[in-house]
Scaffold this active site. Structure first.
Site, PDB file in Angstrom:
ATOM      1  N   SER A   1       0.244  -0.953   0.425  1.00  0.00           N
ATOM      2  CA  SER A   1       0.181   0.367   0.162  1.00  0.00           C
ATOM      3  C   SER A   1       1.137   1.092   0.085  1.00  0.00           C
ATOM      4  CB  SER A   1      -1.009  -0.250   1.409  1.00  0.00           C
ATOM      5  OG  SER A   1      -1.696   1.200   1.010  1.00  0.00           O
TER       6      SER A   1
ATOM      7  N   ASP B   1      -8.491  -5.604  -5.292  1.00  0.00           N
ATOM      8  CA  ASP B   1      -8.132  -4.320  -4.958  1.00  0.00           C
ATOM      9  C   ASP B   1      -8.962  -3.507  -5.575  1.00  0.00           C
ATOM     10  OD1 ASP B   1      -7.525  -2.437  -3.131  1.00  0.00           O
ATOM     11  OD2 ASP B   1      -4.629  -3.176  -3.444  1.00  0.00           O
TER      12      ASP B   1
ATOM     13  N   HIS C   1      -5.771  -7.016  -1.529  1.00  0.00           N
ATOM     14  CA  HIS C   1      -5.235  -5.701  -1.187  1.00  0.00           C
ATOM     15  C   HIS C   1      -3.560  -6.260  -0.274  1.00  0.00           C
ATOM     16  CE1 HIS C   1      -4.079  -1.205  -0.746  1.00  0.00           C
ATOM     17  NE2 HIS C   1      -4.153  -1.571   0.651  1.00  0.00           N
TER      18      HIS C   1
END
Length: 536
Positions: free
Chosen positions: A218, A469, A494
């Site tokens: 991320s 995601d 994710h």
């Protein structure tokens, strides 16, 4: 990967105080949460902005150093590194020291011996996780992939906490007090922190030639890729998972995130998609007066009667967005305790209602899977809540350099919303007294025509993404060169690849991780050959 952090999502950041309405007046409205700001890439669903400047709960900077080493219940030990506040100026405050937390696991590390020759005598690699917008333990305990592969590589594992998060707060409880302190919270300062700490650690371990590979998910994945580009002499490779480095300017369509989240639900059930798409207007209508809000509070099992109808929308919105992000193929508790394929399970709940059932009941029941899968919540803190992972610094980052334009299109199951640079600027000025540098990220790190640019000078980066995601649309989805590789899975979520391997992992996850290990092994083998050749 983190993270980042990340990322993830868009509760309206640092709202000013709102006047209470009278009992007879219509309830006040808060702006819709997600499209109005930039999302923390990995934000806990129960977190809240907590006012204009949220206060830190932990003080470590500006005081005596914490204990140099302490045990934790997890497979790593916590250390604290004396880090300079400002790496880029020589002002009087620049040399102020704060203590940056980092975690170490050396169980499998092949230490340098100074004896023998060749690869067997070389120290094992150093695998560094570049911390996201939260407590470093949170990301370490959800990055089991690194622990899984450490024995194969005889690797030292290091997880570095991002400045201004967790315990790594330069001004202790005052770290979020004003722009004067928050001004030191930037990605460039964070990358410099990583470089200084890694270099010092290798020196102290007498392993100056140990190869370093950085990992991040991320926002942490964005940092990992940028670190490889900015500090190639420190890290010889990077694995960036779910890293939306192209979510800036006009590189990625602004509606892509919410279009993708909506498609996750629509692919499971068109009825499920339609119910969620229709619920927002129903909520607005029913919550237009105090009597309606009281009834909705009962429907939502709110611990206290809600004051704002948008609080209910935010509660649903958060559940649906984050569930799309963490639509993992196995049970997980990264954000909340959730079953395997939670989007499918949410849609099963909606589709199981009989014809004519109330639409709000359907949406609430589906969202409850996110907030209460374990069934132990007697009521829900719809307004307020805490910040269990220490993520509140993201508001500042979103109002300075991390400006990711996001809109909601008519194709989405969320209410349509636009984005305006001018409105963003005014909102940040009101909240923090600063205006964003809207295009700084692409100026500092690039992004436009990234395939042509990185092909000419970049190397040794893996960008991994799963198309379930929503952040994947802002990621690198195609190979750029023979050493800048995009690994994309159709059903991945994710930074799924960073999770601990389980016996129930589908073959496509196993294969993705296998490829990552193979590529990293190739980098390290070539590095060790180069080092051996140089020493001859």
């Amino acid at each position: 990967m983190a993270a980042l952090a990340f990322l993830l999502l868009l509760l309206l950041l640092f709202l000013g105080a709102l006047a209470s309405s009278s009992a007879s007046a219509a309830p006040a409205r808060r702006p819709p949460p997600f499209p109005a700001g930039t999302p923390p890439l990995l934000r806990a669903a129960s977190s809240s902005s907590g006012g204009r400047y949220a206060a830190s709960a932990v003080a470590s900077g500006g005081k005596a150093a914490p204990e140099p080493e302490k045990k934790t219940k997890n497979p790593f030990r916590a250390h604290y590194f004396p880090q300079e506040l400002d790496h880029f100026t020589f002002t009087p405050n620049a040399s102020r020291i704060f203590y940056q937390k980092y975690l170490v696991n050396d169980t499998f590390w092949r230490k340098p011996t100074g004896k023998g020759r060749g690869a067997a005598a070389a120290p094992g690699p150093v695998f560094v996780y570049t911390g996201n917008e939260g407590d470093i333990e949170w990301f370490a305990t959800n990055s089991g992939f690194l622990f899984d592969i450490a024995p194969k590589f005889s690797a030292l594992l290091v997880f570095i906490e991002h400045r201004f998060y967790g315990e790594s707060k330069p001004f202790g409880n005052e770290s979020y007090g004003s722009a004067a302190t928050l001004g030191y919270l930037t990605s460039t300062q964070a990358l410099a922190d990583f470089a200084v700490l890694i270099t010092s650690l290798k020196h102290n371990l007498s392993a100056p030639v140990a190869p370093v590979v950085v990992f991040g998910g991320s926002y942490g994945g964005m940092l990992a890729s940028w670190f490889r580009l900015k500090y190639p002499h420190v890290a010889m490779g990077a694995l960036a998972s779910s890293a939306p480095i192209l979510q800036f300017d006009d590189i990625t369509p602004w509606s892509s995130f919410y279009d993708a989240a909506s498609q996750d639900f629509k692919s499971e059930s068109k009825n499920c998609f339609s119910v969620i798409k229709a619920v927002w207007d129903v909520l607005d209508e029913r919550g237009s007066n105090d009597k309606g809000l009281l009834q909705l509070s009962k429907t939502f099992r709110a611990c206290k009667t809600v004051k704002y109808v948008d609080s209910l929308s935010n509660w649903l919105w958060t559940a649906f967005v984050y569930t799309a992000m963490v639509d993992y193929p196995t049970p997980a508790n990264f954000l909340m305790n959730l079953p395997a394929y939670p989007v499918k399970e949410m849609c099963k709940i909606i589709d199981a209602f009989p014809p004519g059932a109330d639409i709000v009941d359907k949406a609430f029941s589906a969202a409850s899977l996110y907030y209460n899968y374990t069934g132990d919540q007697k009521c829900f803190d719809v307004e307020g809540g805490d910040d269990p992972h220490g993520l509140s610094g993201w508001g500042w980052q979103a109002c300075t350099e991390m400006v990711m334009p996001m809109t909601v299109s008519n194709k989405s199951m969320f209410p349509p919303s636009s984005f305006s640079y001018e409105e963003k600027s005014e909102g940040c000025l009101a909240s923090y007294g600063v205006r964003p540098r809207m295009h700084w990220i692409t100026t500092e790190y690039g992004g436009h025509k990234i395939d042509k640019v990185l092909k000419r000078f970049g190397s040794n980066i893996i960008f991994s993404n799963g198309m379930r995601d929503p952040w994947s649309r802002g990621g690198v989805l195609k190979n750029i060169s023979s050493s800048i590789i995009a690994l994309v899975t159709e059903k991945g979520a994710h930074h799924l690849d960073f999770r601990t391997a389980t016996k129930d992992d589908p073959d496509w996850v196993i294969e993705q991780r296998r490829q990552e290990v193979e590529i990293i092994q190739g980098w390290i083998d070539q590095y060790n050959k180069d080092i051996a050749h140089m020493s001859q």
